[in-house]
Design a protein around this motif. Structure first.
Motif, PDB file in Angstrom:
ATOM      1  N   THR A  89     -57.898   8.545  -1.915  1.00 50.57           N
ATOM      2  CA  THR A  89     -56.543   8.947  -2.290  1.00 50.57           C
ATOM      3  C   THR A  89     -55.736   9.218  -1.020  1.00 50.57           C
ATOM      4  O   THR A  89     -56.210   9.882  -0.111  1.00 50.57           O
ATOM      5  CB  THR A  89     -56.567  10.204  -3.170  1.00 50.57           C
TER       6      THR A  89
ATOM      7  N   PRO B 133     -54.518   6.379  -7.009  1.00 52.49           N
ATOM      8  CA  PRO B 133     -55.618   5.829  -6.213  1.00 52.49           C
ATOM      9  C   PRO B 133     -55.226   4.568  -5.443  1.00 52.49           C
ATOM     10  O   PRO B 133     -54.348   3.816  -5.870  1.00 52.49           O
ATOM     11  CB  PRO B 133     -56.685   5.504  -7.263  1.00 52.49           C
TER      12      PRO B 133
ATOM     13  N   ILE C 170     -57.083   1.205  -4.045  1.00 52.60           N
ATOM     14  CA  ILE C 170     -58.345   0.476  -4.211  1.00 52.60           C
ATOM     15  C   ILE C 170     -58.380  -0.713  -3.247  1.00 52.60           C
ATOM     16  O   ILE C 170     -57.464  -1.552  -3.257  1.00 52.60           O
ATOM     17  CB  ILE C 170     -58.511  -0.016  -5.675  1.00 52.60           C
TER      18      ILE C 170
ATOM     19  N   ASN D  17     -68.285  -2.319  -7.759  1.00 52.48           N
ATOM     20  CA  ASN D  17     -67.704  -1.075  -7.253  1.00 52.48           C
ATOM     21  C   ASN D  17     -66.167  -1.081  -7.393  1.00 52.48           C
ATOM     22  O   ASN D  17     -65.559  -0.071  -7.788  1.00 52.48           O
ATOM     23  CB  ASN D  17     -68.132  -0.889  -5.794  1.00 52.48           C
TER      24      ASN D  17
ATOM     25  N   LYS E 242     -65.346  -0.537 -11.033  1.00 55.98           N
ATOM     26  CA  LYS E 242     -65.489   0.875 -11.427  1.00 55.98           C
ATOM     27  C   LYS E 242     -64.238   1.678 -11.038  1.00 55.98           C
ATOM     28  O   LYS E 242     -63.736   2.503 -11.809  1.00 55.98           O
ATOM     29  CB  LYS E 242     -66.726   1.437 -10.709  1.00 55.98           C
ATOM     30  N   GLN E 243     -63.731   1.403  -9.867  1.00 51.45           N
ATOM     31  CA  GLN E 243     -62.505   2.111  -9.433  1.00 51.45           C
ATOM     32  C   GLN E 243     -61.309   1.717 -10.295  1.00 51.45           C
ATOM     33  O   GLN E 243     -60.441   2.546 -10.588  1.00 51.45           O
ATOM     34  CB  GLN E 243     -62.223   1.800  -7.966  1.00 51.45           C
TER      35      GLN E 243
ATOM     36  N   GLN F 200     -61.498   3.637 -13.620  1.00 45.42           N
ATOM     37  CA  GLN F 200     -61.057   5.036 -13.493  1.00 45.42           C
ATOM     38  C   GLN F 200     -59.531   5.110 -13.331  1.00 45.42           C
ATOM     39  O   GLN F 200     -58.862   5.924 -13.969  1.00 45.42           O
ATOM     40  CB  GLN F 200     -61.756   5.669 -12.304  1.00 45.42           C
ATOM     41  N   ALA F 201     -58.993   4.221 -12.484  1.00 47.21           N
ATOM     42  CA  ALA F 201     -57.539   4.240 -12.239  1.00 47.21           C
ATOM     43  C   ALA F 201     -56.763   3.935 -13.514  1.00 47.21           C
ATOM     44  O   ALA F 201     -55.754   4.576 -13.813  1.00 47.21           O
ATOM     45  CB  ALA F 201     -57.194   3.222 -11.156  1.00 47.21           C
TER      46      ALA F 201
ATOM     47  N   PHE G 108     -52.213   1.896  -9.880  1.00 45.34           N
ATOM     48  CA  PHE G 108     -53.029   2.011  -8.677  1.00 45.34           C
ATOM     49  C   PHE G 108     -52.477   1.110  -7.583  1.00 45.34           C
ATOM     50  O   PHE G 108     -51.776   0.140  -7.861  1.00 45.34           O
ATOM     51  CB  PHE G 108     -54.503   1.680  -8.971  1.00 45.34           C
TER      52      PHE G 108
ATOM     53  N   SER H 131     -64.067  -4.340 -15.408  1.00 41.64           N
ATOM     54  CA  SER H 131     -63.944  -2.878 -15.566  1.00 41.64           C
ATOM     55  C   SER H 131     -64.116  -2.456 -17.025  1.00 41.64           C
ATOM     56  O   SER H 131     -64.386  -1.296 -17.323  1.00 41.64           O
ATOM     57  CB  SER H 131     -62.592  -2.399 -15.033  1.00 41.64           C
TER      58      SER H 131
END
Ligand code: AKG
Ligand code: FE2
Length: 346
Positions: free
Chosen positions: A2, A9, A11, A34, A37-38, A41-42, A49, A168
Motif C-alpha cells: 500500500t 492497493p 499490484i 500470487n 490473490k491480490q 482481495q482488491a 486497484f 482470482s
C-alpha cells in the motif's frame, strides 16, 4: 503493498503480463497465482486497484499526453470540426465543456471519444451496430498513430488483467475471453478538466459526478494533478496519481456476473481548481456488444447483492438481463441526451 498516499492497493502485475505472451511451459504459475490473490482481495475490498509493471512504454504515454494537450489547446471552433454529432451512431468525437451529463448535471470537462477503429466493411459496422465505427481523429501531428497504438496496448493489457480476474475467481484464465471479450467493446476517452471557473447560474458541482462504470474493467491513466475520489465503506478516499501505474476499477457487468462479490465501486472527480489543465485517459474494456451477460455459477453467495438503495442511479444491476449493448445504450441516452437519436435510431 500500500502506497503512503492512498489506501488503495498497488499490484505488481508483471507476472500476469508475462504470462499473456509466454508459452504454457514458461508461465510462472506461482507468481501469477500470487497476482490473482491480490486482485481477489482488491476487488472484494475496494473494486479499485493500481497496477504497476504493466509493460506499456512510458514513451507512448508521454506522446499521448503531449499530443492530447496540443489538441485541447486548440480554440473551441477548431475542436468542433471533430464534434460528436458528425460521427452519428459510432459515438465518437469531441464534446465541449459541460457537454456531458452525470445524473442530469453537466460535468466540468471536455473530451474526445474514441474506440476500436472499424472500417465501413467491418461486419459490425455493416450491421449498423451502435457505438462501432470509424474514429474522428484530430489533425494533430502523430496523434492518430499514438491513439491507435495506445488503444492496442491497453486492449492487450485488458485481456491480461481479465485473465487475472478470472483466476482470482478460481475460473480458467480464458473464462471471460471465451464468453465475452474475444472481440471486446473498447471505448477510449481523453478528458480535459480545465481549471476554469463555472459561470454564474450553471449547476456544476464536480469534474465528473458520482457514478459507476458500465462494463467490465476500466484502465485509467491520469496526469499529475489528481482529483479522482473513490467511495469506500469508510467514506470517500482519494485515488491520487502514482507515476508508472494505471488505476483499474470494475464495472457494473462484473458486479452483475459475480452476483455482487466484486462491486462496481462509485467514484467521482473533483472540479479542477489547480490552475493547470487536468488530463485523464480512461480505457473501457467491456463485453462484446452482443454478449448476453450471465451470472457466474459457483461463486460465494453475497447476501445483499441488490445495493440499488445506495447506488448513484438507484439501479439493481442484478435485475439486468440482456446483451451488453442494451445496457450501454440505456446509459448513453442519459449522458448525451442530444445524441440519443443519432445513436439509437439512425
Ligand atoms: O477522469 C477520471 O479520473 C475518471 C473519469 C471517469 O470516472 C470515467 O470516465 O468514467
Ligand atoms: Fe468512471
Amino acid at each position: 503493498m500500500t502506497h503512503a498516499a492512498t489506501s488503495l492497493p498497488i499490484i505488481d502485475i508483471s507476472a500476469l503480463v508475462a504470462s499473456a505472451t509466454a508459452s504454457q511451459a514458461n508461465i510462472n504459475h506461482d507468481a501469477v497465482a500470487n497476482v490473482a490473490k491480490q486482485i481477489n482481495q482488491a476487488c472484494r475490498e475496494h473494486g479499485f486497484f493500481y497496477v504497476s509493471n504493466h509493460g506499456i512504454a512510458q514513451s507512448l504515454i508521454d506522446a499521448l499526453d503531449s499530443q492530447s494537450r496540443a489538441f485541447f489547446a486548440l480554440d473551441e471552433a477548431t475542436k468542433m470540426q471533430w464534434r460528436m454529432e458528425l460521427a452519428g451512431r459510432a459515438w465518437r468525437g469531441y464534446f465541449p465543456l459541460g457537454g456531458e451529463l452525470t445524473s442530469g448535471r453537466p460535468d466540468w470537462k471536455e473530451g474526445l471519444y474514441l474506440g476500436t477503429e472499424r472500417a465501413a466493411n467491418d461486419p459490425l459496422v455493416l450491421a449498423h451496430t451502435p457505438v462501432h465505427g470509424a474514429n474522428l481523429f484530430p489533425n494533430i501531428e502523430g496523434f492518430k498513430t499514438t491513439i491507435l497504438d495506445y488503444m492496442a496496448a491497453t486492449t492487450a493489457l485488458g485481456h491480461a488483467i481479465m485473465s487475472g480476474i478470472a483466476l482470482s475467481l478460481d475460473l480458467p484464465a480464458n473464462y471471460f475471453d471465451a464468453r465475452y471479450t474475444h472481440d471486446p467493446l473498447i471505448l477510449f476517452r481523453i478528458f480535459n478538466y480545465p481549471s476554469q471557473p463555472v459561470p454564474d447560474g450553471l449547476d456544476v458541482q464536480w469534474g465528473v459526478g458520482e457514478h459507476t462504470d458500465y462494463g467490465l474493467l476500466t484502465i485509467l491513466l491520469q496526469d499529475h494533478i489528481g482529483g479522482l475520489q473513490v467511495r469506500t465503506p469508510q467514506g470517500w478516499t482519494e485515488a491520487p496519481p502514482i507515476s508508472g501505474t494505471f488505476i483499474c476499477n470494475i464495472g457494473d457487468m462484473l458486479d452483475r456476473m459475480t452476483g455482487g462479490l466484486y462491486r462496481s465501486t462509485p467514484h467521482r472527480v473533483r472540479r479542477n481548481t489547480s490552475g493547470h489543465d487536468r488530463l485523464s485517459f480512461p480505457t473501457f474494456f467491456d463485453p462484446n456488444y452482443f454478449a448476453r451477460v450471465q451470472r457466474i455459477e459457483g461463486l460465494p453467495e453475497v447476501p445483499d447483492s441488490d445495493d440499488s438503495a445506495t447506488r448513484w442511479d438507484q439501479a439493481n444491476v442484478h435485475a439486468f438481463n440482456g446483451i451488453y449493448g442494451d445496457y450501454l445504450l440505456s446509459k448513453v441516452a442519459k449522458v448525451f441526451p442530444q445524441l440519443r437519436n443519432d445513436v439509437l435510431d439512425q
